[in-house]
Design a protein around this motif. Structure first.
Motif, PDB file in Angstrom:
ATOM      1  N   ILE A 171       0.857  -1.181   0.000  1.00  0.00           N
ATOM      2  CA  ILE A 171       0.000   0.000   0.000  1.00  0.00           C
ATOM      3  C   ILE A 171       0.897   1.236   0.000  1.00  0.00           C
ATOM      4  O   ILE A 171       1.778   1.371   0.851  1.00  0.00           O
ATOM      5  CB  ILE A 171      -0.928   0.044   1.231  1.00  0.00           C
ATOM      6  N   VAL A 172       0.670   2.118  -0.959  1.00  0.00           N
ATOM      7  CA  VAL A 172       1.419   3.369  -1.071  1.00  0.00           C
ATOM      8  C   VAL A 172       0.472   4.510  -0.716  1.00  0.00           C
ATOM      9  O   VAL A 172      -0.482   4.778  -1.456  1.00  0.00           O
ATOM     10  CB  VAL A 172       1.975   3.569  -2.493  1.00  0.00           C
ATOM     11  N   ILE A 173       0.699   5.168   0.413  1.00  0.00           N
ATOM     12  CA  ILE A 173      -0.163   6.279   0.821  1.00  0.00           C
ATOM     13  C   ILE A 173       0.461   7.587   0.351  1.00  0.00           C
ATOM     14  O   ILE A 173       1.565   7.941   0.762  1.00  0.00           O
ATOM     15  CB  ILE A 173      -0.356   6.312   2.351  1.00  0.00           C
ATOM     16  N   THR A 174      -0.234   8.276  -0.529  1.00  0.00           N
ATOM     17  CA  THR A 174       0.248   9.571  -1.011  1.00  0.00           C
ATOM     18  C   THR A 174      -0.116  10.645   0.007  1.00  0.00           C
ATOM     19  O   THR A 174      -1.289  10.845   0.319  1.00  0.00           O
ATOM     20  CB  THR A 174      -0.355   9.895  -2.385  1.00  0.00           C
ATOM     21  N   LEU A 175       0.905  11.344   0.499  1.00  0.00           N
ATOM     22  CA  LEU A 175       0.712  12.325   1.555  1.00  0.00           C
ATOM     23  C   LEU A 175       0.558  13.752   1.047  1.00  0.00           C
ATOM     24  O   LEU A 175       0.038  14.609   1.769  1.00  0.00           O
ATOM     25  CB  LEU A 175       1.914  12.289   2.513  1.00  0.00           C
ATOM     26  N   ASP A 176       1.033  14.029  -0.157  1.00  0.00           N
ATOM     27  CA  ASP A 176       1.163  15.421  -0.604  1.00  0.00           C
ATOM     28  C   ASP A 176      -0.056  15.974  -1.331  1.00  0.00           C
ATOM     29  O   ASP A 176       0.000  17.052  -1.923  1.00  0.00           O
ATOM     30  CB  ASP A 176       2.411  15.584  -1.483  1.00  0.00           C
ATOM     31  N   THR A 177      -1.177  15.240  -1.287  1.00  0.00           N
ATOM     32  CA  THR A 177      -2.352  15.683  -2.026  1.00  0.00           C
ATOM     33  C   THR A 177      -3.600  15.683  -1.147  1.00  0.00           C
ATOM     34  O   THR A 177      -4.600  15.028  -1.468  1.00  0.00           O
ATOM     35  CB  THR A 177      -2.565  14.806  -3.286  1.00  0.00           C
ATOM     36  N   PRO A 178      -3.559  16.391  -0.015  1.00  0.00           N
ATOM     37  CA  PRO A 178      -4.791  16.523   0.770  1.00  0.00           C
ATOM     38  C   PRO A 178      -5.822  17.366   0.041  1.00  0.00           C
ATOM     39  O   PRO A 178      -7.005  17.361   0.378  1.00  0.00           O
ATOM     40  CB  PRO A 178      -4.312  17.205   2.054  1.00  0.00           C
ATOM     41  N   ARG A 246      -2.550   1.093   9.679  1.00  0.00           N
ATOM     42  CA  ARG A 246      -1.671  -0.030  10.021  1.00  0.00           C
ATOM     43  C   ARG A 246      -2.462  -1.182  10.627  1.00  0.00           C
ATOM     44  O   ARG A 246      -2.146  -2.361  10.378  1.00  0.00           O
ATOM     45  CB  ARG A 246      -0.598   0.465  11.004  1.00  0.00           C
ATOM     46  N   MET A 247      -3.488  -0.872  11.400  1.00  0.00           N
ATOM     47  CA  MET A 247      -4.297  -1.913  12.032  1.00  0.00           C
ATOM     48  C   MET A 247      -5.204  -2.640  11.041  1.00  0.00           C
ATOM     49  O   MET A 247      -5.731  -3.701  11.352  1.00  0.00           O
ATOM     50  CB  MET A 247      -5.149  -1.302  13.153  1.00  0.00           C
ATOM     51  N   GLN A 248      -5.365  -2.085   9.848  1.00  0.00           N
ATOM     52  CA  GLN A 248      -6.315  -2.642   8.881  1.00  0.00           C
ATOM     53  C   GLN A 248      -5.686  -3.638   7.910  1.00  0.00           C
ATOM     54  O   GLN A 248      -6.402  -4.344   7.205  1.00  0.00           O
ATOM     55  CB  GLN A 248      -6.968  -1.519   8.069  1.00  0.00           C
ATOM     56  N   THR A 249      -4.353  -3.680   7.838  1.00  0.00           N
ATOM     57  CA  THR A 249      -3.711  -4.520   6.828  1.00  0.00           C
ATOM     58  C   THR A 249      -2.356  -5.018   7.296  1.00  0.00           C
ATOM     59  O   THR A 249      -1.688  -4.359   8.112  1.00  0.00           O
ATOM     60  CB  THR A 249      -3.540  -3.730   5.504  1.00  0.00           C
ATOM     61  N   ASN A 250      -1.980  -6.156   6.781  1.00  0.00           N
ATOM     62  CA  ASN A 250      -0.644  -6.705   7.038  1.00  0.00           C
ATOM     63  C   ASN A 250       0.317  -6.396   5.895  1.00  0.00           C
ATOM     64  O   ASN A 250       1.498  -6.782   5.955  1.00  0.00           O
ATOM     65  CB  ASN A 250      -0.727  -8.225   7.240  1.00  0.00           C
ATOM     66  N   LEU A 251      -0.162  -5.712   4.861  1.00  0.00           N
ATOM     67  CA  LEU A 251       0.704  -5.388   3.726  1.00  0.00           C
ATOM     68  C   LEU A 251       1.716  -4.315   4.116  1.00  0.00           C
ATOM     69  O   LEU A 251       1.445  -3.489   4.993  1.00  0.00           O
ATOM     70  CB  LEU A 251      -0.134  -4.884   2.549  1.00  0.00           C
ATOM     71  N   PRO A 252       2.881  -4.295   3.466  1.00  0.00           N
ATOM     72  CA  PRO A 252       3.824  -3.190   3.680  1.00  0.00           C
ATOM     73  C   PRO A 252       3.168  -1.865   3.334  1.00  0.00           C
ATOM     74  O   PRO A 252       2.429  -1.765   2.350  1.00  0.00           O
ATOM     75  CB  PRO A 252       4.979  -3.503   2.714  1.00  0.00           C
ATOM     76  N   ILE A 253       3.439  -0.846   4.130  1.00  0.00           N
ATOM     77  CA  ILE A 253       2.908   0.494   3.891  1.00  0.00           C
ATOM     78  C   ILE A 253       4.068   1.443   3.591  1.00  0.00           C
ATOM     79  O   ILE A 253       5.003   1.559   4.384  1.00  0.00           O
ATOM     80  CB  ILE A 253       2.114   1.005   5.106  1.00  0.00           C
TER      81      ILE A 253
END
Length: 383
Positions: A171-178, A246-253
Motif C-alpha cells: 500500500i502506497v499512501i500519497t501524503l502530498d495531495t490533501p 496499520r491496524m487494517q492490513t498486514n501489507l507493507p505500507i
C-alpha cells in the motif's frame, strides 16, 4: 548478452521496430501533437509556474557519473529485493490517475504492459478502472495500490482491504495531495476529468462509498461525482492517523511524498515500511525542492532501516543510476509511460519501459558496475 545489448541488436537489425520516439523530448512532443490540449496538459502540466516540474530532471545534472575502467561488466544483475520479493529491475510504474483520458484502455493497458515487462505496477486510487479490473487484466503482474486517503476513513479502509483481497502486495499512501494544487493549465482549460466521471472507478465500485448514496451511480452519476468531490482529500490527517491504517492490513505500507529529513524520522518512528521521495512530479507545490536533491539527506536519516524509493524526474537510464547511487532502492516512472500509452497503448508503454531498462543497463555497465549493490555515492561527483 545482457538486456541492453539485446535491445540494441534487435533494433539495429530491424527485428524490433521503434513504434514511439526513443528520445523523451520527442516522445512528449509527439504525445502533445496527438492528444487534445485538455488531457495532454492534465498529464504534462504542473503547479504554478512549473518551476519544480522543470527542475526535477535538471537537478540530476548536478550529479555527474565518474565511470570506472577495466571492470568486468560482461554479465549484469539488475534485480533488487523489496519486501521479500526479488524484482527483475529497480523500476516501477508510478501511480498515475485517470489514464483513460489519454487512451481508452487506460490503466488496463498500462498494467498489462508492466506485467509483460516484469515491472511492478502501482495502481492509483484515481483510476478510471477499478483496482479489481486492473488485477484481472494482469493476474501474473506485481501490483501495489496507491491510496488517496479520503476524508471518509471507512472508504479509505475499504479500498485498502479490497486491494489486499485482489492480490496487491503493498500500500502506497500519497501524503502530498490533501487537496489539489493550483494548476494553471487545468484552470485555464476548465478541465477536471473527475467531474466528468473519469478517474473515479474505485469509488463507483466501492461498497462503502456506494452506501453513502441514496441511489446507485448508474442511476445518478451526478450525485456520485459530487460525493467524490466532497470526500476526495483529507487535510486533517496527522501522523497519528497512520496507526489506524496499520491496524487494517498486514501489507507493507509506504509513504509517498516525503521530502524533509524530519518527516523521514517521523516515518521511522511510526513504523512505516518504506518511503517514496517525491514531489508529485511538481504537480503540488511549485518551488518545492526536487526529489533527487532531497534523496541523500533522507537516505542519511533512514540508514537502510526501510527501503527508500525515488519518484519525479526519471527520464533516462543515467537518472536511474544516479538515484540508486544516492541511496534509492528503486525508482518510479510516470509521465514517460503515459506518453507511450497515449501514442501506442499497451505496446507504447512496453517500449518506454524497454528503452529505460536497456539504457539503465548499458549506463550502469559503462560506469563500471555490474550489480545494483555496487552503486553508491563514490560513483558520483556533485558540481
Amino acid at each position: 548478452m545482457t538486456y541492453g545489448n539485446q535491445v540494441q541488436l534487435k533494433v539495429y537489425q530491424q527485428i524490433e521496430e521503434n513504434i514511439i520516439p526513443v528520445t523523451y523530448e520527442e516522445l512528449e512532443a509527439k504525445a502533445k501533437a496527438h492528444l487534445k490540449k485538455e488531457p495532454f496538459y492534465y498529464v504534462a502540466a504542473s503547479a504554478g509556474a512549473e518551476v519544480t516540474a522543470r527542475n526535477n530532471n535538471r537537478a540530476f545534472d548536478k550529479w555527474q557519473i565518474v565511470p570506472r575502467m577495466l571492470c568486468d561488466t560482461s554479465t549484469r544483475d539488475l534485480s533488487v529485493e523489496l519486501y521479500g520479493k526479488r524484482y527483475k529491475y529497480p523500476i516501477l510504474c508510478a501511480p498515475v490517475g485517470v489514464q483513460s483520458i489519454i487512451h481508452p484502455d487506460g490503466e488496463l493497458g498500462s498494467a498489462r504492459a508492466a506485467a509483460a515487462m516484469e515491472v511492478p505496477f502501482v495502481a492509483s486510487t484515481a483510476s478510471t478502472y477499478s483496482l479489481e479490473k486492473v488485477a484481472e487484466e494482469s493476474p501474473n503482474g506485481e501490483k501495489w495500490f496507491q491510496l488517496y486517503w479520503s476524508s471518509d476513513r471507512e472508504i479509505a479502509v475499504s479500498m485498502v482491504k479490497r486491494a489486499e483481497t485482489a492480490g496487491y502486495s503493498a500500500i502506497v499512501i500519497t501524503l502530498d495531495t490533501p487537496m489539489m494544487a493550483w494548476r494553471e493549465k487545468d484552470i485555464e482549460h476548465k478541465y477536471l476529468p473527475f467531474l466528468q466521471g473519469e478517474g473515479i472507478g474505485n469509488y463507483l465500485e466501492d461498497p462503502v462509498f456506494c452506501s453513502r448514496l441514496t441511489t446507485s451511480p448508474k442511476e445518478d452519476m451526478t450525485s456520485a461525482i459530487m460525493l467524490w468531490a466532497k470526500i476526495f482529500g483529507n487535510p486533517a490527517l496527522t501522523w497519528k492517523d497512520l496507526n489506524y491504517i496499520r491496524m487494517q492490513t498486514n501489507l507493507p505500507i509506504l509513504l509517498k511524498g516525503i521530502l524533509h529529513p524530519d518527516d523521514a524520522r517521523l516515518a521511522l518512528e511510526h513504523g512505516v515500511d518504506g518511503i517514496i521521495v517525491s514531489n508529485h512530479g511538481g504537480r503540488q507545490v511549485d518551488g518545492a525542492i526536487t526529489s533527487i536533491e532531497a534523496l541523500p539527506e533522507i537516505c542519511d536519516v533512514v540508514q537502510d532501516q526501510i527501503p527508500v524509493l525515488l519518484d519525479s524526474g526519471i527520464r533516462r537510464g543515467a537518472d536511474i543510476v544516479k538515484a540508486l547511487s544516492l541511496g534509492a532502492k528503486a525508482v518510479l516512472v510516470g509521465r514517460p509511460y503515459m506518453y507511450g500509452l497515449a501514442l501506442a497503448g499497451e505496446e507504447g508503454v512496453k517500449q518506454v519501459l524497454r528503452n529505460l531498462i536497456a539504457d539503465f543497463d548499458l549506463t550502469m555497465a559503462l560506469s563500471g558496475k555490474s550489480t545494483i549493490s555496487e552503486l553508491n555515492r563514490d560513483l558520483l561527483k556533485k558540481v
